[in-house]
Design a protein around this motif. Sequence first.
Motif, PDB file in Angstrom:
ATOM      1  N   THR A  43       0.868  -1.177   0.000  1.00  0.00           N
ATOM      2  CA  THR A  43       0.000   0.000   0.000  1.00  0.00           C
ATOM      3  C   THR A  43       0.911   1.236   0.000  1.00  0.00           C
ATOM      4  OG1 THR A  43      -0.102  -0.013   2.410  1.00  0.00           O
ATOM      5  CG2 THR A  43      -1.877  -1.184   1.218  1.00  0.00           C
ATOM      6  N   ILE A  44       0.336   2.411  -0.035  1.00  0.00           N
ATOM      7  CA  ILE A  44       1.112   3.639  -0.197  1.00  0.00           C
ATOM      8  C   ILE A  44       2.133   3.875   0.923  1.00  0.00           C
ATOM      9  CG2 ILE A  44      -0.652   5.117   0.865  1.00  0.00           C
ATOM     10  CD1 ILE A  44       1.546   6.161  -2.094  1.00  0.00           C
ATOM     11  N   ILE A  45       1.775   3.615   2.172  1.00  0.00           N
ATOM     12  CA  ILE A  45       2.697   3.891   3.293  1.00  0.00           C
ATOM     13  C   ILE A  45       3.929   2.980   3.251  1.00  0.00           C
ATOM     14  CG2 ILE A  45       2.951   3.959   5.820  1.00  0.00           C
ATOM     15  CD1 ILE A  45       1.283   6.275   4.597  1.00  0.00           C
ATOM     16  N   PRO A  46       3.781   1.657   3.116  1.00  0.00           N
ATOM     17  CA  PRO A  46       4.983   0.816   2.992  1.00  0.00           C
ATOM     18  C   PRO A  46       5.806   1.128   1.736  1.00  0.00           C
ATOM     19  CG  PRO A  46       3.100  -0.525   3.601  1.00  0.00           C
ATOM     20  CD  PRO A  46       2.568   0.835   3.275  1.00  0.00           C
ATOM     21  N   ALA A  47       5.139   1.493   0.647  1.00  0.00           N
ATOM     22  CA  ALA A  47       5.864   1.852  -0.578  1.00  0.00           C
ATOM     23  C   ALA A  47       6.698   3.109  -0.340  1.00  0.00           C
ATOM     24  CB  ALA A  47       4.890   2.053  -1.735  1.00  0.00           C
ATOM     25  N   LEU A  48       6.116   4.105   0.324  1.00  0.00           N
ATOM     26  CA  LEU A  48       6.849   5.330   0.650  1.00  0.00           C
ATOM     27  C   LEU A  48       7.994   5.051   1.620  1.00  0.00           C
ATOM     28  CD1 LEU A  48       3.958   7.946   0.981  1.00  0.00           C
ATOM     29  CD2 LEU A  48       5.831   7.987  -0.688  1.00  0.00           C
ATOM     30  N   ALA A  49       7.752   4.171   2.583  1.00  0.00           N
ATOM     31  CA  ALA A  49       8.804   3.804   3.542  1.00  0.00           C
ATOM     32  C   ALA A  49       9.970   3.141   2.816  1.00  0.00           C
ATOM     33  CB  ALA A  49       8.245   2.877   4.620  1.00  0.00           C
ATOM     34  N   THR A  50       9.669   2.254   1.869  1.00  0.00           N
ATOM     35  CA  THR A  50      10.715   1.600   1.083  1.00  0.00           C
ATOM     36  C   THR A  50      11.514   2.635   0.305  1.00  0.00           C
ATOM     37  OG1 THR A  50       9.390  -0.416   0.861  1.00  0.00           O
ATOM     38  CG2 THR A  50      11.155  -0.105  -0.743  1.00  0.00           C
ATOM     39  N   ALA A  51      10.806   3.564  -0.351  1.00  0.00           N
ATOM     40  CA  ALA A  51      11.477   4.605  -1.136  1.00  0.00           C
ATOM     41  C   ALA A  51      12.365   5.475  -0.247  1.00  0.00           C
ATOM     42  CB  ALA A  51      10.440   5.458  -1.861  1.00  0.00           C
ATOM     43  N   LEU A  52      11.908   5.785   0.958  1.00  0.00           N
ATOM     44  CA  LEU A  52      12.689   6.605   1.885  1.00  0.00           C
ATOM     45  C   LEU A  52      13.950   5.867   2.340  1.00  0.00           C
ATOM     46  CD1 LEU A  52      12.937   9.216   3.523  1.00  0.00           C
ATOM     47  CD2 LEU A  52      11.593   8.121   5.323  1.00  0.00           C
ATOM     48  N   ILE A  53      13.815   4.592   2.636  1.00  0.00           N
ATOM     49  CA  ILE A  53      14.982   3.786   3.037  1.00  0.00           C
ATOM     50  C   ILE A  53      15.996   3.730   1.898  1.00  0.00           C
ATOM     51  CG2 ILE A  53      15.742   1.430   3.598  1.00  0.00           C
ATOM     52  CD1 ILE A  53      13.036   1.195   5.205  1.00  0.00           C
ATOM     53  N   ILE A  54      15.513   3.514   0.674  1.00  0.00           N
ATOM     54  CA  ILE A  54      16.387   3.489  -0.500  1.00  0.00           C
ATOM     55  C   ILE A  54      17.122   4.827  -0.633  1.00  0.00           C
ATOM     56  CG2 ILE A  54      16.395   3.461  -3.041  1.00  0.00           C
ATOM     57  CD1 ILE A  54      14.101   1.347  -2.820  1.00  0.00           C
TER      58      ILE A  54
END
Length: 194
Positions: A135-146
């Motif tokens: 969903t949007i929150i885990p996707a954003l979290a992944t992008a932030l970690i990257i």
Amino acid sequence: MMNLAFYITAIMLGAGLAADAFSVSLANGLNESKMKTSKMCLVAGLFAVFQGFMPMLGWLFVHTLVEYFKVFEKFIPWIALILLVFIGGKMLIEAFDKKCSEEEVKPLGIGLLLIQALATSIDALSVGFTIATHTIIPALATALIIALITFVVCFMGIIIGKKFGTKLKNKASLLGGLILIIIGIEIFITGMIG
């Protein structure tokens, strides 16, 4: 669900995606051995923003325009190859140009830095497929970690490049150009083989 496995996967994705950006940052440090800390932060920041943005763009494509992205995906290796060979070739020409080698090495401009950031992050669009189930929150979290991992890795790459760039002097532009061309070829071959 954002559990330990989620974070481990995101960190591994970040490390894998940052490898090309690290090499280009190393080349930038070689090319500009007197780069100031503020510019080092700018360079690492640009790479981080692009590396974090591209997976989200891929995620968005998967959720909206899957058919169009599938068509575009086959061009990603070509785009990275062309951009990095162009920049690397320019550095090689400057390395062999006697006038350029006698002068102080020109600092990288924002235009070239943006092209580098795009070229090294364009393959990260494909990560949008791997995080498409998020969903949007885990996707954003992944992008932030990257993005965070990319920033740290690129900053370290510039520091290492600067250290060797000072010692290599005139050969730094030659080595930096070769590194960029090799990265472009590696991205192309990896992308074409699958």
